[in-house]
Design an enzyme around this catalytic site. Structure first.
Site, mmCIF file in Angstrom:
data_model
loop_
_atom_site.group_PDB
_atom_site.id
_atom_site.type_symbol
_atom_site.label_atom_id
_atom_site.label_comp_id
_atom_site.label_asym_id
_atom_site.label_seq_id
_atom_site.Cartn_x
_atom_site.Cartn_y
_atom_site.Cartn_z
ATOM 1 N N GLY A 50 55.134 -41.074 -19.771
ATOM 2 C CA GLY A 50 55.099 -40.415 -18.471
ATOM 3 C C GLY A 50 56.486 -40.052 -17.982
ATOM 4 O O GLY A 50 57.444 -40.013 -18.760
ATOM 5 N N HIS A 63 50.920 1.167 -22.669
ATOM 6 C CA HIS A 63 51.674 0.939 -21.439
ATOM 7 C C HIS A 63 52.925 0.090 -21.694
ATOM 8 O O HIS A 63 53.463 -0.505 -20.779
ATOM 9 C CB HIS A 63 50.788 0.270 -20.387
ATOM 10 C CG HIS A 63 49.640 1.128 -19.976
ATOM 11 N ND1 HIS A 63 49.787 2.224 -19.160
ATOM 12 C CD2 HIS A 63 48.333 1.090 -20.322
ATOM 13 C CE1 HIS A 63 48.609 2.812 -19.003
ATOM 14 N NE2 HIS A 63 47.706 2.138 -19.705
ATOM 15 N N GLU A 81 52.516 -21.442 -32.484
ATOM 16 C CA GLU A 81 52.614 -22.900 -32.495
ATOM 17 C C GLU A 81 52.985 -23.438 -33.869
ATOM 18 O O GLU A 81 53.811 -24.332 -33.973
ATOM 19 C CB GLU A 81 51.261 -23.534 -32.113
ATOM 20 C CG GLU A 81 50.942 -23.496 -30.646
ATOM 21 C CD GLU A 81 49.562 -24.091 -30.358
ATOM 22 O OE1 GLU A 81 49.460 -24.884 -29.429
ATOM 23 O OE2 GLU A 81 48.579 -23.743 -31.051
#
Ligand code: HGA
Length: 610
Positions: free
Chosen positions: A101, A506, A490
């Site tokens: 964490g 575009h 990845e």
């Protein structure tokens, strides 16, 4: 991200911890370490940069003997991957800690602890927690109380496991925002970031709730909740085979998981659909009630799961006639939003522990949504526990960092959900039956695509020396193109971008030349003729095209246009089937480039940090 494992036993724990780390390596792999309390009641520690195998090799020469230990495989957030930043971190010689964490207020705590005389040896936020607990321990002389006092001062997310040489018979663990599971043994107990790590030693698990602190001894587990009240957490048995963490005959987990798709898509349908209908009660006893009167669906997810949500938007608006918005969780959670009345909040996450998605769910629950539905692959995960309605994907454990079977089972679950919702909004029975019949064909169609593996491997050679590529799709195939590009990025590190085919002129058309392969998915839907014009635009600029096309779509192979024929599929189920050749393409390009397919650089699975 970051994997934690711990054990307390009659036997030496080093082997159990190393095997646990090996199984958790998908969560992080820039360094690994272990601390064990030996017979002489001292803490011994080993830490190595690189993968778990490097730690294993180092420990062959210098084994750590002891019956209580904690270990960690790291995905760095604070401080570079290095030996000094590797966990376990220690305060003095007697306290060791592993952490998954982020501690947001670590800077201010660090300054305070420095002023108290603590010396820091690493750049991590974790070391702050080690010193904070040790500071408390000097006053309280009790590890549990010291951990409780320390976490009261932490802001952020953590799963922690702490040992102290003065209390050599137990470890103290806790969680807030990061996952932690207790493995229940006989005369021994364990903890880990997920169940897979512990399958060689137990199949019985307890999931800690947010705010819980547990004392783990070899012959007992006591858990106190956030308020300090003693609580029982239910023991559940692991459902999937213990071999799920094995590659079997496959060279990589990713390939194994791609090949498992026919089976797991079928498993995700089981019990939820008949031959022609969705069994709404199978989505939960409250499903009928919660889906009635839904006027808007807000989907939140990250990464691959976000792409699944994007496909679902096409389905939900087309079949259920209900407005649908899709947003990545890390954006959603930090902006103000207008919540339309009767909006269903739908979270998608493979692990059920994705930090941003969980945070978004928690906000949503306070914000006045009608109900929260989770699509998730891990039973007992935070997302599952905190949602009103859950559809579990039945993908089984996914080890390869690049998600494959989790995505196709998410799509399967999302289509089932869409049909349940659509029934409340007047979808005719015949149309529901037509789509369910098409869904039953998907496992077979995916097997047919897998049979093209050799041809796709051949095709992949054209990408080996390329640095960039474009992926195009229209309608619900646009998210499939996004997912295909993500897979290539990845695992092969080739820059890949996806565009809705109509957007080509575009801007991105400016990039097209012979060095820019263009991959396109072309099922036989009402957009195929428009897509063919887009392909002409690419061809006219010298771009080389790789087209996965429905046999009936009549896309002709010619110079510079490579066509791989895909079995004819229903336009609604096509996104599930067309994902698979793109997975195989990325896989083979990565293998040719010699990258680490299952553990690509800089990434980790189960993104439990923000
Ligand atoms: N912040 C700690 C742990 C990182 C983590 O949990 N990553 O997923 C560190 O950087 O070591």
């Amino acid at each position: 991200m970051c994997g934690i494992v711990g054990a307390v036993s009659e036997r030496d724990v080093q082997g159990i911890l190393l095997e646990g780390l090996r199984r958790l390596e998908y969560r992080g792999y820039d360094s690994a370490g272990m601390a064990v309390i030996g017979g002489d009641h001292s803490v011994q520690r080993a830490r190595e940069v690189g993968k778990v195998a490097a730690l294993g090799d180092a420990m062959k020469a210098n084994p750590l003997a002891g019956h209580l230990g904690i270990a960690h495989t790291r995905w760095a957030t604070h401080g570079e991957p290095s030996q000094i930043n590797a966990h376990p971190h220690m305060s003095g010689e007697r306290l060791a800690i592993v952490h998954n964490g982020i501690i947001e207020n670590y800077q201010e705590l660090r300054e305070e602890l420095r002023a108290d005389g603590f010396e820091f040896t690493s750049q991590t936020d974790t070391e702050v927690v080690a010193h904070l607990i040790e500071k408390n321990y000097r006053a309280l002389c009790n590890l549990h109380d010291s951990v409780r006092a320390a976490i009261a001062r932490l802001r952020g997310a953590y799963a922690l496991a702490v040992v102290h040489a003065d209390e050599p018979n137990h470890m103290v663990v806790c969680r807030e925002g990061s996952p932690l599971v207790i493995g229940v043994g006989i005369g021994e107990n364990f903890i880990a970031s997920d169940q897979l790590a512990l399958l060689p030693v137990t199949d019985r698990f307890m999931f800690l709730e947010e705010g819980d602190i547990a004392d783990i001894k070899k012959d007992g587990i006591t858990i106190l909740d956030r308020e300090g009240q003693s609580v029982e957490r239910e023991v559940t048995r692991f459902e999937h085979g213990a071999d799920s963490a094995d590659k079997g005959e496959y060279r990589h987990f990713m390939l194994k998981e791609i090949y498992e798709q026919p089976k797991v898509i079928k498993a995700t349908m089981e019990g939820r659909v008949t031959k022609t209908r969705v069994l709404e009660q199978a989505l939960g006893t409250e499903a009928a009630n919660l889906l009635e009167n839904v006027r808007h669906v807000q989907i939140i997810a990250c990464g691959t799961s976000y792409h699944a949500g994007m496909v679902a938007r096409y389905w939900i608006e087309e079949l259920a006639g209900v407005a649908c918005s899709v947003e990545v969780a890390s954006e959603f959670r930090y902006r103000k939003h207008v919540i339309q009345q009767d909006t269903l909040f739908l979270c998608i996450s493979q692990s059920g522990e994705t930090a941003d998605t969980l945070a978004a769910l928690r906000q949503a629950k306070k914000a006045g949504f009608r109900a929260a539905l989770a699509i998730c692959n891990v039973p007992g995960s935070s997302l599952v526990r905190e949602s009103d309605l859950v559809i579990m994907t039945q993908a089984g454990p996914e080890i390869g960092v690049a998600s494959t079977k989790a995505f196709t089972t998410q799509l399967t679950a999302l289509l089932i959900f869409t049909l349940a919702l659509a029934r409340h909004n007047g979808l005719p029975e015949e149309q529901e039956a037509e789509i369910i019949e098409a869904l039953h064909l998907v496992p077979g169609q995916v097997s047919d695509v897998l049979a093209l593996d050799g041809e796709i491997a051949e095709m992949s050679k054209a990408f080996m020396d390329k640095n960039h590529s474009l992926f195009l799709g229209r309608g619900s195939q646009f998210p499939v193109a996004l997912e295909g590009a993500l897979k290539l990025k990845e695992i092969s590190y080739i820059h890949a971008e996806a565009y809705p085919a109509g957007e080509l002129k575009h801007g991105p058309l400016a990039l097209v030349d012979s060095e820019m392969p263009v991959v396109t998915v072309a099922p036989n839907n009402d957009l195929v003729e428009k897509l063919k014009s887009n392909l002409e635009e690419v061809r006219a600029r010298g771009g080389e095209l790789f087209v996965f096309a429905d046999r009936k779509a009549d896309v002709k192979a010619e110079d510079g246009i490579h066509v791989m024929q895909i079995p004819s599929v229903h336009p609604i189920t096509a996104p599930i089937v067309y994902t698979v050749p793109l997975q195989l393409l990325s896989y083979h390009v990565a293998v040719l480039k010699g990258t680490d397919v299952d553990q690509p650089r800089n990434l980790a699975k189960s993104v439990t940090v923000e």
